[in-house]
Scaffold this motif. Structure first.
Motif, PDB file in Angstrom:
ATOM      1  N   MET A   1       0.829  -1.205   0.000  1.00 20.84           N
ATOM      2  CA  MET A   1       0.000   0.000   0.000  1.00 20.84           C
ATOM      3  C   MET A   1       0.866   1.259   0.000  1.00 20.84           C
ATOM      4  O   MET A   1       0.565   2.225  -0.687  1.00 20.84           O
ATOM      5  CB  MET A   1      -0.938  -0.008   1.213  1.00 20.84           C
ATOM      6  CG  MET A   1      -2.058   1.042   1.149  1.00 20.84           C
ATOM      7  SD  MET A   1      -1.587   2.735   1.581  1.00 20.84           S
ATOM      8  CE  MET A   1      -1.262   2.566   3.322  1.00 20.84           C
ATOM      9  N   GLU A   2       1.944   1.239   0.762  1.00 15.89           N
ATOM     10  CA  GLU A   2       2.822   2.402   0.858  1.00 15.89           C
ATOM     11  C   GLU A   2       3.361   2.801  -0.514  1.00 15.89           C
ATOM     12  O   GLU A   2       3.403   3.991  -0.858  1.00 15.89           O
ATOM     13  CB  GLU A   2       3.981   2.104   1.806  1.00 15.89           C
ATOM     14  CG  GLU A   2       4.930   3.266   2.032  1.00 15.89           C
ATOM     15  CD  GLU A   2       4.322   4.383   2.865  1.00 15.89           C
ATOM     16  OE1 GLU A   2       4.595   5.554   2.562  1.00 15.89           O
ATOM     17  OE2 GLU A   2       3.567   4.077   3.797  1.00 15.89           O
ATOM     18  N   ARG A   3       3.749   1.806  -1.312  1.00 17.67           N
ATOM     19  CA  ARG A   3       4.280   2.097  -2.647  1.00 17.67           C
ATOM     20  C   ARG A   3       3.211   2.746  -3.526  1.00 17.67           C
ATOM     21  O   ARG A   3       3.480   3.722  -4.233  1.00 17.67           O
ATOM     22  CB  ARG A   3       4.778   0.804  -3.304  1.00 17.67           C
ATOM     23  CG  ARG A   3       5.360   1.011  -4.708  1.00 17.67           C
ATOM     24  CD  ARG A   3       5.723  -0.305  -5.349  1.00 17.67           C
ATOM     25  NE  ARG A   3       4.554  -1.137  -5.573  1.00 17.67           N
ATOM     26  CZ  ARG A   3       3.736  -0.986  -6.624  1.00 17.67           C
ATOM     27  NH1 ARG A   3       3.955  -0.036  -7.518  1.00 17.67           N
ATOM     28  NH2 ARG A   3       2.696  -1.784  -6.770  1.00 17.67           N
ATOM     29  N   LYS A   4       1.989   2.233  -3.470  1.00 16.51           N
ATOM     30  CA  LYS A   4       0.914   2.778  -4.291  1.00 16.51           C
ATOM     31  C   LYS A   4       0.507   4.175  -3.827  1.00 16.51           C
ATOM     32  O   LYS A   4       0.189   5.047  -4.637  1.00 16.51           O
ATOM     33  CB  LYS A   4      -0.287   1.835  -4.280  1.00 16.51           C
ATOM     34  CG  LYS A   4      -0.048   0.536  -5.032  1.00 16.51           C
ATOM     35  CD  LYS A   4      -1.315  -0.287  -5.140  1.00 16.51           C
ATOM     36  CE  LYS A   4      -1.081  -1.518  -6.000  1.00 16.51           C
ATOM     37  NZ  LYS A   4      -2.310  -2.328  -6.179  1.00 16.51           N
ATOM     38  N   PHE A   5       0.540   4.387  -2.520  1.00 20.98           N
ATOM     39  CA  PHE A   5       0.208   5.709  -1.987  1.00 20.98           C
ATOM     40  C   PHE A   5       1.254   6.729  -2.421  1.00 20.98           C
ATOM     41  O   PHE A   5       0.923   7.872  -2.773  1.00 20.98           O
ATOM     42  CB  PHE A   5       0.125   5.631  -0.464  1.00 20.98           C
ATOM     43  CG  PHE A   5      -0.334   6.913   0.203  1.00 20.98           C
ATOM     44  CD1 PHE A   5      -1.315   7.706  -0.356  1.00 20.98           C
ATOM     45  CD2 PHE A   5       0.223   7.307   1.416  1.00 20.98           C
ATOM     46  CE1 PHE A   5      -1.746   8.880   0.261  1.00 20.98           C
ATOM     47  CE2 PHE A   5      -0.195   8.470   2.045  1.00 20.98           C
ATOM     48  CZ  PHE A   5      -1.166   9.260   1.462  1.00 20.98           C
ATOM     49  N   ARG A   6       2.521   6.327  -2.426  1.00 18.62           N
ATOM     50  CA  ARG A   6       3.586   7.219  -2.881  1.00 18.62           C
ATOM     51  C   ARG A   6       3.420   7.538  -4.369  1.00 18.62           C
ATOM     52  O   ARG A   6       3.588   8.683  -4.798  1.00 18.62           O
ATOM     53  CB  ARG A   6       4.941   6.572  -2.618  1.00 18.62           C
ATOM     54  CG  ARG A   6       6.130   7.465  -2.999  1.00 18.62           C
ATOM     55  CD  ARG A   6       7.438   6.902  -2.476  1.00 18.62           C
ATOM     56  NE  ARG A   6       7.715   5.568  -3.005  1.00 18.62           N
ATOM     57  CZ  ARG A   6       7.655   4.447  -2.284  1.00 18.62           C
ATOM     58  NH1 ARG A   6       7.316   4.500  -1.004  1.00 18.62           N
ATOM     59  NH2 ARG A   6       7.934   3.275  -2.837  1.00 18.62           N
ATOM     60  N   LEU A   7       3.053   6.529  -5.155  1.00 12.87           N
ATOM     61  CA  LEU A   7       2.846   6.737  -6.586  1.00 12.87           C
ATOM     62  C   LEU A   7       1.672   7.679  -6.832  1.00 12.87           C
ATOM     63  O   LEU A   7       1.732   8.552  -7.709  1.00 12.87           O
ATOM     64  CB  LEU A   7       2.585   5.386  -7.272  1.00 12.87           C
ATOM     65  CG  LEU A   7       2.251   5.436  -8.776  1.00 12.87           C
ATOM     66  CD1 LEU A   7       3.358   6.124  -9.555  1.00 12.87           C
ATOM     67  CD2 LEU A   7       2.016   4.016  -9.307  1.00 12.87           C
ATOM     68  N   LEU A   8       0.613   7.545  -6.046  1.00 14.83           N
ATOM     69  CA  LEU A   8      -0.549   8.427  -6.177  1.00 14.83           C
ATOM     70  C   LEU A   8      -0.158   9.873  -5.916  1.00 14.83           C
ATOM     71  O   LEU A   8      -0.522  10.777  -6.684  1.00 14.83           O
ATOM     72  CB  LEU A   8      -1.646   7.982  -5.210  1.00 14.83           C
ATOM     73  CG  LEU A   8      -2.928   8.815  -5.185  1.00 14.83           C
ATOM     74  CD1 LEU A   8      -3.610   8.799  -6.553  1.00 14.83           C
ATOM     75  CD2 LEU A   8      -3.874   8.311  -4.100  1.00 14.83           C
ATOM     76  N   ARG A   9       0.597  10.108  -4.848  1.00 20.04           N
ATOM     77  CA  ARG A   9       1.007  11.475  -4.524  1.00 20.04           C
ATOM     78  C   ARG A   9       1.935  12.035  -5.601  1.00 20.04           C
ATOM     79  O   ARG A   9       1.869  13.220  -5.937  1.00 20.04           O
ATOM     80  CB  ARG A   9       1.687  11.517  -3.153  1.00 20.04           C
ATOM     81  CG  ARG A   9       0.791  11.070  -2.012  1.00 20.04           C
ATOM     82  CD  ARG A   9       1.340  11.433  -0.638  1.00 20.04           C
ATOM     83  NE  ARG A   9       2.752  11.207  -0.490  1.00 20.04           N
ATOM     84  CZ  ARG A   9       3.303  10.044  -0.113  1.00 20.04           C
ATOM     85  NH1 ARG A   9       2.529   8.998   0.124  1.00 20.04           N
ATOM     86  NH2 ARG A   9       4.603   9.938   0.027  1.00 20.04           N
TER      87      ARG A   9
END
Length: 251
Positions: A1-9
Motif C-alpha cells: 500500500m505504501e508504494r501505491k500511496f507514494r505513486l498516487l502522490r
C-alpha cells in the motif's frame, strides 16, 4: 500500500499545473482529477460508498443553494488506474486500520493517512462545487443569470472572486502531494462513536466532520488551522458541532 500511496502522490504532484489549468478553463472537463489522464475515466464518489454505506437515500445538502444531492450520485472523474488501483489500495488499508483500532490506539503514522484522506474529501467537495451550477436557491425565485454560475463562486462573502476560488482549489490539491502531516495533528479530533447513523458536514476551506457508524468512529478536522494545544482545537470543534446540530434541530 505504501508504494501505491507514494505513486498516487507523485502523480498528483506531476500533474498539478496540467489539471488545475484544465479545470479552471473547462470546469466540466472529463479528465482524471488526480493524474490528468483523459482515458478510461470512471466516476469517483465524493464521499466513498463504504463511508456512507452506499445507502441511496442519504443526501448531501449544499447550504449555498439549499439543494440536495444524493451521495450515490455525487462523483468526480478519475481514471481507472488512480481510482480502482491506487485509491482502492489506500482506502482498503485505511478501512482495515479503522476497524482494528480504538481511537486511543491510533498512532501519528495513522493520523498522516487520516488527515490526507480528509484533505482529499475536502478537495473533491470543492471540485464538485466548481462543476455544479447554482441553478437556483431552492424555494426562492429563479434568476437565469445566477443559474449558470458554479456553486463554488458562492463559497465566501459577497466579494469572493473567481481567483479566490481557484487559489483555494490549487492549494487544496497541492496539500495532497505530501504524506507527513505532523503539524496538523492537533487540528484533528478523533471520537469513538456510538451513533448508528452516518453524519457529515463541512465548511469549504475551514473544517470537515464525518461520522461513520460501521467504523464506530468520527473525525473533525480543521483544514487550514494549526494549534499549539489539542485542547484548544477540541474546544472550538465542540462549539461548531453543537451549533450545527442545534441548527439542524431547528430547521
Amino acid at each position: 500500500m505504501e508504494r501505491k500511496f507514494r505513486l498516487l502522490r507523485t502523480r498528483i504532484k506531476k500533474s498539478q499545473k496540467q489539471v488545475m489549468d484544465r479545470i479552471i478553463k473547462e470546469h466540466q472537463a472529463d479528465l482524471c482529477l488526480l493524474c490528468g489522464s483523459d482515458t478510461e475515466i470512471t466516476r469517483e464518489h465524493v464521499i466513498p460508498q463504504w463511508a456512507f454505506e452506499a445507502a441511496p437515500d442519504k443526501q448531501l445538502l449544499s447550504t449555498k443553494n439549499n439543494q440536495y444531492t444524493n451521495y450515490i450520485k455525487a462523483t468526480i472523474p478519475a481514471c481507472k488506474s488512480c481510482n480502482s488501483d491506487l485509491l482502492g489500495a489506500f482506502e482498503d488499508s485505511l478501512k482495515r486500520m479503522l476497524l482494528s483500532k480504538e481511537p486511543e490506539d491510533i498512532s501519528g503514522y495513522d493520523c498522516d493517512f487520516i488527515i490526507w484522506w480528509l484533505q482529499y474529501l475536502g478537495f473533491k467537495l470543492q471540485v464538485m462545487d466548481l462543476r455544479n451550477r447554482f441553478l437556483r436557491y431552492k424555494g426562492k425565485q429563479y434568476v437565469p443569470y445566477l443559474a449558470q454560475i458554479p456553486v463554488a463562486m458562492f463559497w465566501g462573502d459577497i466579494d469572493t472572486t473567481p481567483n479566490d476560488v481557484f487559489r483555494i482549489l490549487r492549494k487544496s490539491r497541492r496539500n495532497l502531494t505530501s504524506k507527513w502531516k505532523d503539524k496538523k495533528y492537533n487540528s484533528l479530533m478523533i471520537f469513538k462513536s456510538k451513533n448508528e447513523s452516518f453524519s457529515f458536514f463541512h465548511k469549504v476551506n475551514e473544517f470537515i466532520f464525518i461520522q461513520m457508524p460501521q467504523m464506530k468512529i468520527a473525525f473533525f478536522f480543521f483544514f487550514n488551522r494549526e494549534f499549539e494545544q489539542h485542547e484548544q482545537a477540541h474546544e472550538e470543534c465542540m462549539q461548531i458541532i453543537k451549533h450545527v446540530w442545534e441548527s439542524d434541530r431547528e430547521s
